[in-house]
Design a protein around this motif. Structure first.
Motif, mmCIF file in Angstrom:
data_model
loop_
_atom_site.group_PDB
_atom_site.id
_atom_site.type_symbol
_atom_site.label_atom_id
_atom_site.label_comp_id
_atom_site.label_asym_id
_atom_site.label_seq_id
_atom_site.Cartn_x
_atom_site.Cartn_y
_atom_site.Cartn_z
ATOM 1 N N ARG A 63 78.836 -31.906 83.015
ATOM 2 C CA ARG A 63 77.598 -31.432 83.317
ATOM 3 C C ARG A 63 76.992 -30.899 82.072
ATOM 4 O O ARG A 63 75.673 -30.922 81.759
ATOM 5 C CB ARG A 63 77.582 -30.636 84.598
ATOM 6 C CG ARG A 63 77.414 -31.171 86.062
ATOM 7 C CD ARG A 63 77.258 -30.199 87.099
ATOM 8 N NE ARG A 63 78.297 -29.217 87.141
ATOM 9 C CZ ARG A 63 79.260 -29.336 88.134
ATOM 10 N NH1 ARG A 63 79.584 -30.231 88.637
ATOM 11 N NH2 ARG A 63 80.140 -28.285 87.825
ATOM 12 N N LYS A 64 77.780 -29.871 81.505
ATOM 13 C CA LYS A 64 77.429 -29.307 80.383
ATOM 14 C C LYS A 64 76.961 -30.179 79.383
ATOM 15 O O LYS A 64 75.781 -30.157 78.588
ATOM 16 C CB LYS A 64 78.466 -28.335 79.880
ATOM 17 C CG LYS A 64 78.113 -27.415 78.959
ATOM 18 C CD LYS A 64 79.102 -26.603 78.456
ATOM 19 C CE LYS A 64 78.771 -25.435 77.127
ATOM 20 N NZ LYS A 64 80.040 -24.522 77.035
ATOM 21 N N SER A 65 77.501 -31.241 78.988
ATOM 22 C CA SER A 65 77.530 -32.156 77.850
ATOM 23 C C SER A 65 76.107 -33.109 78.310
ATOM 24 O O SER A 65 75.226 -33.179 77.568
ATOM 25 C CB SER A 65 78.527 -33.280 77.873
ATOM 26 O OG SER A 65 77.929 -34.291 76.896
ATOM 27 N N GLU A 66 75.841 -33.326 79.848
ATOM 28 C CA GLU A 66 74.829 -34.206 80.044
ATOM 29 C C GLU A 66 73.474 -33.055 80.103
ATOM 30 O O GLU A 66 72.359 -33.588 79.565
ATOM 31 C CB GLU A 66 74.964 -34.347 81.471
ATOM 32 C CG GLU A 66 75.846 -35.629 81.542
ATOM 33 C CD GLU A 66 76.306 -36.133 83.189
ATOM 34 O OE1 GLU A 66 75.650 -34.962 83.970
ATOM 35 O OE2 GLU A 66 76.603 -37.083 83.413
ATOM 36 N N LYS A 67 73.531 -31.822 80.474
ATOM 37 C CA LYS A 67 72.442 -30.853 80.012
ATOM 38 C C LYS A 67 72.068 -30.795 78.663
ATOM 39 O O LYS A 67 70.749 -30.805 78.268
ATOM 40 C CB LYS A 67 72.715 -29.537 80.640
ATOM 41 C CG LYS A 67 73.041 -29.371 81.998
ATOM 42 C CD LYS A 67 73.317 -27.936 82.648
ATOM 43 C CE LYS A 67 73.347 -27.791 84.069
ATOM 44 N NZ LYS A 67 73.576 -26.443 84.427
ATOM 45 N N ARG A 68 72.871 -30.713 77.767
ATOM 46 C CA ARG A 68 72.852 -30.713 76.330
ATOM 47 C C ARG A 68 71.857 -31.970 75.830
ATOM 48 O O ARG A 68 70.814 -31.849 75.112
ATOM 49 C CB ARG A 68 73.888 -30.475 75.449
ATOM 50 C CG ARG A 68 74.306 -29.339 75.159
ATOM 51 C CD ARG A 68 75.514 -28.903 74.222
ATOM 52 N NE ARG A 68 76.542 -29.754 74.459
ATOM 53 C CZ ARG A 68 77.795 -29.684 74.902
ATOM 54 N NH1 ARG A 68 78.063 -28.313 75.165
ATOM 55 N NH2 ARG A 68 78.566 -30.387 74.837
ATOM 56 N N THR A 69 72.443 -33.174 76.348
ATOM 57 C CA THR A 69 71.929 -34.546 75.949
ATOM 58 C C THR A 69 70.437 -34.552 76.655
ATOM 59 O O THR A 69 69.633 -34.945 75.900
ATOM 60 C CB THR A 69 72.672 -35.549 76.726
ATOM 61 O OG1 THR A 69 73.882 -35.483 75.849
ATOM 62 C CG2 THR A 69 72.175 -36.849 76.286
#
Length: 127
Positions: A63-69
């Protein structure tokens, strides 16, 4: 964009490495359980707890990676929109400049034609 700097590619690679490590640990623990004759229930509960915690951890990281992306993609979309607006404005300016050049050329040619007619009228009167 270079695939080495693509956030989604990096996230996929990190996710794959994490899953490989989780699978390695899980297999090791299951092998230890299989070696025990009685299959210790406490160890099984601990393994289940580790699995749950691992799933939560992976979900949080993803989720954190997707938010950054997503944030990076929104910034790119904003810059793309701004470039499109600038290109549209440039295109409008170019069209206006072409129209102005055409109009000025037409007026100049009309003026020259008027002068040529005036000269022709003078030449025909003097004969």
């Amino acid at each position: 964009m270079d695939s080495a700097h693509d956030p989604s590619v990096a996230a996929e690679q990190a996710r794959a490495r994490l899953h490989e490590e989780i699978e390695r640990v899980r297999v090791g623990v299951e092998d230890m359980l299989a070696e025990q004759e009685n299959g210790d229930a406490g160890l099984q509960r601990e393994l289940d707890a580790i699995r749950k915690e691992t799933r939560r951890y992976v979900k949080r990281r993803v989720r954190k990676s997707e938010k950054r992306t997503d944030k990076r993609l929104r910034r790119l979309d904003g810059r793309t929109d701004e470039l499109e607006r600038r290109l549209d404005a440039f295109e409008q300016d170019r069209k206006y400049a072409e129209w102005r050049i055409h109009t000025n050329m037409e007026q100049m040619l009309d003026g020259l034609l008027g002068e040529v007619r005036a000269i022709a009228d003078l030449l025909t009167r003097t004969r």
